[in-house]
Design a protein around this motif. Sequence first.
Motif, short mmCIF file in Angstrom:
data_model
loop_
_atom_site.label_atom_id
_atom_site.label_comp_id
_atom_site.label_asym_id
_atom_site.label_seq_id
_atom_site.Cartn_x
_atom_site.Cartn_y
_atom_site.Cartn_z
N LEU A 156 -0.47 16.51 -6.21
CA LEU A 156 0.89 16.44 -6.74
C LEU A 156 1.42 17.80 -7.17
O LEU A 156 2.58 17.92 -7.58
CB LEU A 156 0.94 15.48 -7.94
N ASP A 157 0.61 18.83 -7.03
CA ASP A 157 0.99 20.18 -7.44
C ASP A 157 1.70 20.89 -6.28
O ASP A 157 1.08 21.17 -5.25
CB ASP A 157 -0.26 20.96 -7.84
N PRO A 158 3.00 21.19 -6.39
CA PRO A 158 3.72 21.86 -5.30
C PRO A 158 3.08 23.18 -4.90
O PRO A 158 3.20 23.61 -3.74
CB PRO A 158 5.13 22.07 -5.88
N GLY A 159 2.40 23.84 -5.83
CA GLY A 159 1.79 25.12 -5.52
C GLY A 159 0.59 25.03 -4.59
O GLY A 159 0.15 26.05 -4.05
N GLN A 160 0.07 23.81 -4.40
CA GLN A 160 -1.08 23.63 -3.51
C GLN A 160 -0.68 23.23 -2.09
O GLN A 160 -1.53 23.03 -1.24
CB GLN A 160 -2.02 22.55 -4.08
N LEU A 161 0.62 23.12 -1.85
CA LEU A 161 1.11 22.69 -0.54
C LEU A 161 1.84 23.84 0.14
O LEU A 161 2.62 24.56 -0.48
CB LEU A 161 2.07 21.51 -0.71
N GLU A 162 1.56 24.03 1.43
CA GLU A 162 2.20 25.10 2.19
C GLU A 162 2.61 24.60 3.56
O GLU A 162 2.15 23.55 4.02
CB GLU A 162 1.22 26.28 2.35
N ARG A 163 3.51 25.33 4.19
CA ARG A 163 3.90 25.04 5.57
C ARG A 163 3.27 26.06 6.49
O ARG A 163 3.28 27.26 6.20
CB ARG A 163 5.43 25.07 5.73
N ILE A 164 2.70 25.57 7.58
CA ILE A 164 2.08 26.46 8.56
C ILE A 164 2.79 26.27 9.89
O ILE A 164 3.31 25.19 10.20
CB ILE A 164 0.57 26.20 8.70
N GLU A 165 2.82 27.33 10.68
CA GLU A 165 3.47 27.28 11.98
C GLU A 165 2.42 27.17 13.07
O GLU A 165 1.37 27.83 13.03
CB GLU A 165 4.30 28.54 12.20
N LEU A 166 2.68 26.30 14.06
CA LEU A 166 1.79 26.17 15.21
C LEU A 166 2.62 25.89 16.45
O LEU A 166 3.82 25.67 16.37
CB LEU A 166 0.73 25.09 14.96
N GLN A 167 1.96 25.86 17.59
CA GLN A 167 2.62 25.59 18.86
C GLN A 167 2.22 24.19 19.34
O GLN A 167 1.05 23.82 19.29
CB GLN A 167 2.21 26.62 19.91
N PHE A 168 3.21 23.41 19.77
CA PHE A 168 2.93 22.10 20.35
C PHE A 168 3.85 21.91 21.54
O PHE A 168 5.07 22.00 21.41
CB PHE A 168 3.16 20.98 19.33
N GLY A 169 3.26 21.67 22.70
CA GLY A 169 4.06 21.51 23.91
C GLY A 169 4.89 22.72 24.24
O GLY A 169 5.99 22.59 24.78
N GLY A 170 4.38 23.91 23.90
CA GLY A 170 5.10 25.14 24.18
C GLY A 170 6.22 25.44 23.22
O GLY A 170 6.98 26.38 23.44
N ARG A 171 6.33 24.65 22.13
CA ARG A 171 7.38 24.85 21.15
C ARG A 171 6.78 25.08 19.77
O ARG A 171 5.74 24.52 19.44
CB ARG A 171 8.29 23.61 21.09
N PRO A 172 7.42 25.92 18.97
CA PRO A 172 6.93 26.11 17.60
C PRO A 172 7.17 24.86 16.76
O PRO A 172 8.18 24.16 16.93
CB PRO A 172 7.76 27.29 17.09
N ARG A 173 6.24 24.56 15.88
CA ARG A 173 6.37 23.41 15.00
C ARG A 173 5.81 23.76 13.63
O ARG A 173 4.79 24.44 13.52
CB ARG A 173 5.62 22.21 15.58
N SER A 174 6.48 23.28 12.59
CA SER A 174 6.07 23.52 11.21
C SER A 174 5.43 22.26 10.66
O SER A 174 6.00 21.16 10.77
CB SER A 174 7.27 23.92 10.35
N VAL A 175 4.22 22.38 10.09
CA VAL A 175 3.54 21.23 9.51
C VAL A 175 3.05 21.58 8.10
O VAL A 175 2.91 22.75 7.74
CB VAL A 175 2.35 20.77 10.38
N LEU A 176 2.78 20.54 7.31
CA LEU A 176 2.32 20.72 5.94
C LEU A 176 0.81 20.83 5.88
O LEU A 176 0.09 20.23 6.70
CB LEU A 176 2.79 19.55 5.08
N GLN A 177 0.33 21.55 4.88
CA GLN A 177 -1.11 21.69 4.68
C GLN A 177 -1.40 21.94 3.20
O GLN A 177 -0.71 22.72 2.53
CB GLN A 177 -1.65 22.86 5.51
N PHE A 178 -2.43 21.25 2.67
CA PHE A 178 -2.87 21.47 1.30
C PHE A 178 -3.98 22.52 1.27
O PHE A 178 -4.81 22.59 2.18
CB PHE A 178 -3.39 20.18 0.67
#
Length: 207
Positions: A156-178
């Motif tokens: 529940l701590d916002p400071g422990q959550l980040e967004r990471i960038e990766l490639q999917f199907g040749g397109r950039p995508r942003s996903v969440l990660q703790f």
Amino acid sequence: MPRAGLVERLRLATHPVERPPTGAPWNLDELDGLLSPGEPTPAAVLVGVVADAAEPSVLLTRRHDGLRHHAGQVSFPGGRIEAGDPDPVAAALREAQEEVGLLASQARVLGYLDPLLTITGFRVLPVVATLTPDFAPVPDPGEVAEAFDVPLSLLLDPGQLERIELQFGGRPRSVLQFRYQPQRIWGVTASILFNLRERLALADTRA
């Protein structure tokens, strides 16, 4: 956090058990142009909260490396809703029993989070439940590599959550990660936990 207070907060933050949410997945816009044609497969997962403890926690698993979908990833117990399942709750509890040995009597179902869509074509309904103190996970070695708890305060701590960038199907995508070593809690699981955090925060403002 007192148990009664936590249980009530979780109940206020979730959709009622008797009325599963039927609207569009909350993350639909994030997957625009990345999904295959066709209707998504209905699925349910169990968000199990260990409330009777000095430090409340959430039960997670790491999937077996040989599975077809999301192999080796951290996830909640769950899977597709089968024809014999009367509702998503039954599906989530069935899968939890198969994967980690949870008996239905060891779970107190409180409600649903918002539906979520996965990149692999599943429409997931997360079922929130508290787990009894006597529950000890017994992972099915064919599906689950390990089961573990993560402190709810960390999730529940916002400071422990980040967004990471990766490639999917040749397109950039942003996903969440703790940030939680040595496990990598990311993607669908992180999104469900983010939704839990947001719904709890909204419920707190209405209380």
